[in-house]
Scaffold this active site. Structure first.
Site, PDB file in Angstrom:
ATOM      1  N   CYS A 114      18.483  -2.931 -39.988  1.00  0.00           N
ATOM      2  CA  CYS A 114      18.909  -2.082 -38.874  1.00  0.00           C
ATOM      3  C   CYS A 114      18.253  -0.701 -38.891  1.00  0.00           C
ATOM      4  O   CYS A 114      17.947  -0.136 -37.841  1.00  0.00           O
ATOM      5  CB  CYS A 114      20.433  -1.949 -38.835  1.00  0.00           C
ATOM      6  SG  CYS A 114      21.180  -1.272 -40.325  1.00  0.00           S
ATOM      7  N   HIS A 116      22.360  -3.927 -33.870  1.00  0.00           N
ATOM      8  CA  HIS A 116      23.069  -5.031 -34.523  1.00  0.00           C
ATOM      9  C   HIS A 116      23.399  -6.179 -33.573  1.00  0.00           C
ATOM     10  O   HIS A 116      24.535  -6.658 -33.520  1.00  0.00           O
ATOM     11  CB  HIS A 116      24.354  -4.507 -35.169  1.00  0.00           C
ATOM     12  CG  HIS A 116      24.108  -3.538 -36.280  1.00  0.00           C
ATOM     13  ND1 HIS A 116      23.980  -2.185 -36.056  1.00  0.00           N
ATOM     14  CD2 HIS A 116      23.942  -3.722 -37.605  1.00  0.00           C
ATOM     15  CE1 HIS A 116      23.761  -1.577 -37.211  1.00  0.00           C
ATOM     16  NE2 HIS A 116      23.736  -2.484 -38.167  1.00  0.00           N
ATOM     17  N   ASP A 141      22.394   0.395 -30.312  1.00  0.00           N
ATOM     18  CA  ASP A 141      22.822  -0.332 -31.502  1.00  0.00           C
ATOM     19  C   ASP A 141      21.886  -1.517 -31.748  1.00  0.00           C
ATOM     20  O   ASP A 141      21.736  -2.378 -30.874  1.00  0.00           O
ATOM     21  CB  ASP A 141      24.252  -0.824 -31.310  1.00  0.00           C
ATOM     22  CG  ASP A 141      24.884  -1.328 -32.602  1.00  0.00           C
ATOM     23  OD1 ASP A 141      24.138  -1.678 -33.530  1.00  0.00           O
ATOM     24  OD2 ASP A 141      26.122  -1.379 -32.683  1.00  0.00           O
TER      25      ASP A 141
END
Length: 468
Positions: free
Chosen positions: A130, A355, A353
């Site tokens: 990430c 993820h 984000d």
């Protein structure tokens, strides 16, 4: 669970593909023979690695997918600040401008099904990559500023004409005020959108550049800023695929990636040392003999804004930096959960984000889909949840822009003067640069006195920051 999910489907995608894509983790492909000369044991080992990779992708899709699907609520009474622009959401036109600007940001996320990373059987970065993805997103922001005209946005109307418009798309009845306007389309209340052939879009320089920048981040060993190249560059610092990369480590990997790329001869990346931007070091990177101009520069500043938690004294300063147009975002997040911060509203950060794990895109195919590289749903997080370890990015196109950057950033940093400045500008060169220069001109050995200042090597570990 795709935050970009809509009734629209990519070209050639069936309804079954749309439903099964995120849940079909096991396929018969992994069981097929890989060719002559491959032993059964090798096949079983490779299958176990692929199965583990797919399981991790599945787990992260479940773990993060529900929150990604939800939408954050924004107040109409407070402006949204993003990359130096202020958007009053109570005004319809400014609200649409914000949506279009946000949807134009490149968004790099977990991927699965790409070629194996060197030295291992991993075909996904889900669960560990990430920080590299948020680093890619920051670099992508800098590249768009470097290569695209000011104010460029990627219109959602570029999508396939079968796509169904959603709340992040431009109003159907509004003609574009940019180069996407088509002369032979007449305005009227019954207009269903601007129909542009894909071929005509690709002929446009801006769209071609857009696609080229995206291709540089492809999940393929040949991509200059892809996950394969970043992992390879991290090996010199003791990192390997599957390891955790910190914001400071990501900064140095990005510097190496741009330095190694032949696609960007007029761009350099400078990483601050010990929370200090040494002006002579930047000048040495950017300056070229006349009549050539200064090289453009991306400046990355790894900092740690507190001990285990964020020191609230720095929140005002972080806000000030995000209001600057020269700021290209922050590689940060929550502990062990990297996010890319792009702006704020009141006491909440706006972020992208990484993820969400999606299939790798084959950029070698003509007209490869771009939708998965853009996010339509802004997310918010309270400043109090921000991890103190982060890397702040800035961009200056030329010498005057760099001088202006120094001025406005110094003013923003003065808001934290009561505690300790987040970072500083200093005349002269860093000790590392001086040692490099001395080594090149003088091969004599010397003994360093104990009283001399020693530099903290922020390249060796994500945890080695100058604590503020």
């Amino acid at each position: 669970m795709n935050p970009n999910a809509s009734p629209a489907r990519s070209e050639g995608q069936s309804p079954t593909d749309d439903l099964m894509d995120d849940w079909l983790f096991l396929s018969s492909d992994s069981a097929e023979p890989q060719g002559p000369g491959v032993s059964r044991q090798d096949l079983e080992t490779e299958d176990r690695g692929q199965l583990k990779s797919k399981f991790i992708s599945a787990w992260n899709s479940v773990k993060y997918g529900w929150s990604l699907k939800q939408k954050s609520k924004f107040s109409k009474s407070s402006p949204v600040i993003m990359f130096g622009q202020s958007y009053e959401l109570k005004d319809h036109e400014k609200r649409e401008h914000f949506r279009r600007s946000f949807a134009s940001l490149l968004w790099l996320t977990y991927r699965r099904g790409f070629p194996q990373l060197a030295g291992c059987s991993l075909t996904s970065d889900s669960g560990w990559g990430c920080v590299l993805r948020t680093g890619q997103t920051l670099l992508a922001r800098g590249l768009l500023l470097h290569l695209m005209p000011p104010g460029w946005t990627w219109s959602a109307s570029h999508h396939d004409h079968h796509a169904v418009k959603d709340d992040m798309d431009l109003p159907l009845t509004r003609p574009s005020d940019s180069s996407e306007r088509v002369a032979d389309v007449k305005e009227g209340p019954k207009i269903r959108g601007r129909k542009l052939s894909l071929g005509s879009l690709l002929d446009r320089p801006m769209e071609a550049t857009h696609r080229r920048v995206v291709s540089w981040f492809a999940d393929h060993p040949t991509a200059p800023f892809g996950i394969h190249q970043l992992v390879e560059l991290g090996k010199s610092s003791g990192k390997k695929a599957g390891d955790w990369y910190g914001p400071s480590m990501a900064a140095h990997i990005l510097r190496k990636a741009v330095e190694a790329s032949a696609d960007l001869p007029n761009l350099v990346v400078y990483v601050a040392q010990d929370c200090t931007i040494y002006l002579e070091d930047v000048k040495g990177l950017c300056e070229r003999p006349p009549p050539q101009f200064w090289k453009s520069v991306i400046i990355l500043v790894p900092v740690r804004l507190g001990g285990r938690d964020l020191n609230p004294s720095y929140i005002t300063c972080v806000k000030k930096l995000l209001t600057l147009q020269c700021c290209i975002g922050i590689i940060g997040g929550k502990p062990k959960h990297s996010l890319f911060f792009v702006g704020f509203q009141d006491d909440h950060l706006l972020y992208l984000d990484p993820h969400y794990c999606r299939p790798a895109v084959d950029i070698t195919k003509e007209n490869f889909p771009l939708e998965s590289f853009h996010c339509k749903y802004p997310r918010k997080m309270a400043f109090s949840r921000m991890d103190p370890s982060c890397t702040i990015g800035f961009y200056a196109k030329g010498q005057k822009d760099f001088e202006s950057l120094c001025t406005v950033v110094n003013e923003a940093l003065s808001t934290s003067a009561e505690t300790y400045p987040m970072f500083i500008f200093a005349e002269g060169k860093s000790q590392e640069e001086e040692e490099r220069t001395n080594a090149a001109t003088n091969n004599m050995a010397y003994i360093q006195r104990k009283t001399e200042r020693r530099r903290v090597d922020t390249c060796s570990s994500m945890d080695e920051f100058v604590l503020l």
